[in-house]
Design an enzyme around this catalytic site. Sequence first.
Site, PDB file in Angstrom:
ATOM      1  N   GLU A  39       0.819  -1.213   0.000  1.00 39.47           N
ATOM      2  CA  GLU A  39       0.000   0.000   0.000  1.00 39.47           C
ATOM      3  C   GLU A  39       0.862   1.277   0.000  1.00 39.47           C
ATOM      4  OE1 GLU A  39      -3.187  -0.483  -0.505  1.00 39.47           O
ATOM      5  OE2 GLU A  39      -3.668   1.662  -0.428  1.00 39.47           O
ATOM      6  N   HIS A  84       3.696   1.778  -1.600  1.00 36.55           N
ATOM      7  CA  HIS A  84       4.055   2.069  -2.995  1.00 36.55           C
ATOM      8  C   HIS A  84       2.834   2.580  -3.758  1.00 36.55           C
ATOM      9  CE1 HIS A  84       7.026  -1.259  -2.029  1.00 36.55           C
ATOM     10  NE2 HIS A  84       7.825  -0.303  -2.456  1.00 36.55           N
ATOM     11  N   GLY A 100       9.047   7.619  -0.796  1.00 32.16           N
ATOM     12  CA  GLY A 100       8.409   7.596   0.519  1.00 32.16           C
ATOM     13  C   GLY A 100       9.268   8.290   1.559  1.00 32.16           C
ATOM     14  N   GLN A 132      17.328   8.388   2.838  1.00 34.98           N
ATOM     15  CA  GLN A 132      17.428   8.157   1.389  1.00 34.98           C
ATOM     16  C   GLN A 132      16.900   9.366   0.619  1.00 34.98           C
ATOM     17  OE1 GLN A 132      16.412   4.388  -0.767  1.00 34.98           O
ATOM     18  NE2 GLN A 132      14.470   5.382  -1.140  1.00 34.98           N
ATOM     19  N   VAL A 191       3.048   5.438   4.919  1.00 35.52           N
ATOM     20  CA  VAL A 191       1.758   4.757   5.114  1.00 35.52           C
ATOM     21  C   VAL A 191       1.960   3.713   6.205  1.00 35.52           C
ATOM     22  CG1 VAL A 191      -0.042   3.381   4.004  1.00 35.52           C
ATOM     23  CG2 VAL A 191       1.189   5.107   2.690  1.00 35.52           C
ATOM     24  N   SER A 241       8.362  -3.569   2.633  1.00 35.65           N
ATOM     25  CA  SER A 241       8.434  -4.899   2.007  1.00 35.65           C
ATOM     26  C   SER A 241       9.084  -5.896   2.957  1.00 35.65           C
ATOM     27  CB  SER A 241       9.252  -4.834   0.721  1.00 35.65           C
ATOM     28  OG  SER A 241       8.674  -3.887  -0.147  1.00 35.65           O
TER      29      SER A 241
END
Length: 289
Positions: free
Chosen positions: A35, A37, A147, A153, A180, A190
């Site tokens: 969700e 992504h 994100g 990053q 999220v 992930s």
Amino acid sequence: MQTAHTVDVLRKQISDLRRDGSTIGLVPTMGALHEGHLTLIRRAREVCDHVAVSIFVNPTQFGPNEDLDAYPRQMEADAAMLEAEGCAVLWAPDVEAMYPQGFASTISVTGVSEDLCGASRPGHFDGVATVVCKLFHQVQPDMAFFGEKDFQQLAVIRAMARDLDLTQPHVHSIIGVPTVREADGLAMSSRNRYLSAADRTAAATLPRAMKAAIARFEGGEMAAPALADFESELLSAGFASVDYAVLADSASLTPLSALGDESARLIVAARIGGTRLIDNMAVTPPVRG
Ligand code: PAF
């Protein structure tokens, strides 16, 4: 949705999409889509005419003892999700297409990449910066979406884009999209699928303890005691270790001893079972005056 496995095919697809002046948003991913992504893709669809998503498990950002081989790969399921989201292009190079024989270049962003995850994952951000720079050149998007969960990053990519003049003309803007979260507050990742049932339950302590520490920073306490209690709470909940927990300036990521007037962030990485979780949350400076 069109799929490209080579740069030549990708460029043709992108230039066809651009022919009528359409804009392109790029969402770089390593696949195993969730969700989080999909939220990036939906944001991109709101502001760009077409969305290109890259799926590439980038070997150069994994250390020798990290989870490159175990990293989840589910290309068919991911492609179906992208199709359902109305993506225009799936850019899915293999390692040879991204790093052909003789590839010898690396982008290294000093400063902002060196502490936090950079300290425990040497070379990680060089791998990220190099592949993201290549993705920007390959797709030449108008905007790129990342994100905020990977806060360092995002800072590294912004610094690279600024330093290498990538924001014009290759990417007009780099958009950070809020994290999220699952219903219990755990940031979607992930890697959450690596957690055992017991560790998954315990993992919810992370966002809860972060909020408790943030309330103390915002109440005017020094960072050190709140961070010490944060770490104890995680270890009591079953976390194996806390790699770092830092109250940091949101722009430079330099540690702060207490909240001042600058925008700040609590940034953490902690291990539970064999899984390393990262998270960050905004810390709101007091309104003065
Ligand atoms: O955040 C990720 O999934 C990766 O680090 C990225 C930005 C796709 C580069 O490989």
